[in-house]
Write an enzyme that holds these catalytic residues in place. Structure first.
Site, short mmCIF file in Angstrom:
data_model
loop_
_atom_site.label_atom_id
_atom_site.label_comp_id
_atom_site.label_asym_id
_atom_site.label_seq_id
_atom_site.Cartn_x
_atom_site.Cartn_y
_atom_site.Cartn_z
N ASP A 1 45.52 35.56 41.96
CA ASP A 1 44.50 34.71 42.58
C ASP A 1 43.08 35.17 42.24
O ASP A 1 42.75 36.36 42.34
CB ASP A 1 44.69 34.69 44.10
CG ASP A 1 45.94 33.96 44.52
OD1 ASP A 1 46.24 32.91 43.92
OD2 ASP A 1 46.64 34.45 45.43
N HIS B 1 49.66 33.31 37.61
CA HIS B 1 48.29 33.76 37.84
C HIS B 1 48.25 34.81 38.94
O HIS B 1 49.17 34.92 39.76
CB HIS B 1 47.36 32.60 38.21
CG HIS B 1 47.73 31.93 39.51
ND1 HIS B 1 48.83 31.11 39.66
CD2 HIS B 1 47.14 31.98 40.74
CE1 HIS B 1 48.91 30.68 40.90
NE2 HIS B 1 47.89 31.20 41.58
N HIS C 1 52.03 35.17 40.39
CA HIS C 1 52.93 34.23 41.04
C HIS C 1 52.69 32.82 40.50
O HIS C 1 51.68 32.55 39.84
CB HIS C 1 52.75 34.25 42.56
CG HIS C 1 51.37 33.89 43.02
ND1 HIS C 1 50.33 34.80 43.02
CD2 HIS C 1 50.84 32.74 43.49
CE1 HIS C 1 49.23 34.23 43.46
NE2 HIS C 1 49.51 32.96 43.74
N ARG D 1 46.56 29.89 52.94
CA ARG D 1 46.43 31.23 52.39
C ARG D 1 45.20 31.92 52.96
O ARG D 1 44.12 31.31 53.03
CB ARG D 1 46.31 31.18 50.86
CG ARG D 1 46.42 32.54 50.19
CD ARG D 1 46.27 32.42 48.68
NE ARG D 1 44.88 32.33 48.27
CZ ARG D 1 44.46 31.82 47.11
NH1 ARG D 1 45.34 31.33 46.25
NH2 ARG D 1 43.17 31.79 46.82
#
Length: 378
Positions: A200, A198, A347, A363
């Protein structure tokens, strides 16, 4: 100011009302996202080592409610960077490229001490190398406010609609699997792989650009992160195929993510959205074209019949997933900060350890420009 590869234009775009979408707009969403943990274990009261950074343990506050995101003017600092990177990679800094097109490891520079010029160069380096792992960083030890201040240089902070966050800091998205959590065993009773490629929150009107992930605790072995170079994936296609993709748009949906959270009794900070983005997007600094579809959030191709859309998307997903010769695997170590550009990569975390050891990361997710396309050049 260094010249940018392209000039961008801001345009008004219509919003999509998720309530008016057809029932076909349904798809998978990651099933391995915990929404709870054993607090006794994480605080060291069950015979296991406590979380190293307890103030970063996740909370899910149902009182956190936010209005729809409004468009904003993104400033792309990579355009201002000196491409020789004198402030980011001065003499004495060690640079190791993991593969020819994607992935670099850097030691000998502290991100937290970068000047504005150094941050500009960071944005450009990550745009060029797609993902960069900075080792031996003090980022995790900064006050959360300082970490957010650093990240805000690269764009407006994204507040995730469903993920856990440190108490009082919804701008931090936490990746956390607590000590003793063996829920993955149930997952693998019915599935063969934890890989979930995906980019993000690609369903947002202005998805993330330069993105930061830093480690607190990790399994002794395992828990690596895979990255794929979506620009190289585009360049591997034949010119005829590239040309056919230009002009196509795909829908990206946050509905399934919100539904998955609700099904687990967890939170929804903001109503889910659906947006259309070009299948081939252009990076504002490098001018590179990259494939911008992913199986977690992309649902269909605008204007194609379902069978046509499904077939084309499956080819693109497979092309990205099987492209081991344009992928990199990042191994986590204490003090590592991984920075990637969500505009030109995808990723996936790997849930491959079986001993119940803790994996805990944070994150910071600055938003960037709305994805745009530039004309095909054969």
């Amino acid at each position: 100011m260094a010249p940018s590869a392209i000039e961008t234009e801001t345009i008004a775009v219509p919003k999509i009302d998720p309530s008016k979408l057809t029932a076909t707009l349904k798809g998978q969403y990651k099933e391995l996202a915990p929404t709870a943990y054993d607090r006794e274990a994480e605080t060291g009261n069950k015979g296991v080592q406590a979380a190293s950074y307890p103030h970063y343990l996740p909370t899910w506050n149902p009182e956190q409610k936010y209005p729809p995101l409004e468009p904003f003017e993104h400033v792309e600092h990579g355009k201002d960077a000196d491409p020789s990177f004198p402030n980011l990679l001065p003499e004495g800094v060690a640079v190791t490229h993991l593969t020819p097109t994607i992935g670099t490891e850097v030691t000998g520079i502290q991100l937290s001490t970068l000047s504005s010029a150094g941050k500009d160069e960071l944005a450009r380096l990550v745009a060029e190398r797609k993902v960069v792992a900075f080792r031996n960083q003090d980022f995790a030890d900064l006050p959360i406010e300082k970490a957010l201040e650093f990240g805000s240089y690269f764009g407006r902070h994204h507040i995730h609609p469903t993920s856990g966050s440190p108490e009082g800091f919804p701008e931090i998205h936490l990746v956390h699997r607590g000590a003793g959590d063996n829920s993955v065993d149930q997952f693998f009773a019915n599935r063969t792989s934890s890989v979930a490629w995906h980019s993000d929150v690609s369903y947002e009107q202005q998805p993330p650009g330069t993105t930061f992930l830093y480690i607190f605790d990790k399994p002794e072995t395992g828990g690596d992160t895979l990255f794929v170079d979506a620009a190289e994936a585009y360049s591997r296609l034949s010119p005829l195929f590239q040309e056919r993709l230009h002009g196509l748009k795909a829908t990206h949906s946050g509905i399934e993510q919100a539904n998955a959270s609700a099904a687990r009794g967890s939170i929804k900070r903001r109503e889910p959205v659906v947006n259309e983005h070009p299948i081939v997007r252009t990076h504002p600094v490098t001018g590179e074209k990259a494939l911008y579809v992913n199986p977690q959030f992309t649902r269909d191709i605008v204007g194609l019949k379902k069978e046509e859309s499904d077939a084309l998307l499956k080819f693109l997903y497979d092309h990205l997933a099987y492209g081991a010769d344009f992928q990199a695997r990042v191994k986590w170590a204490e003090g590592t900060v991984v920075v990637w550009d969500n505009r030109v990569t995808q990723h996936s975390a790997l849930i491959d350890w079986k001993n119940g050891q803790r994996r805990h990361l944070a994150r910071i997710t600055p938003q960037a420009e709305r994805p745009f396309e530039t004309p095909f050049k054969g």
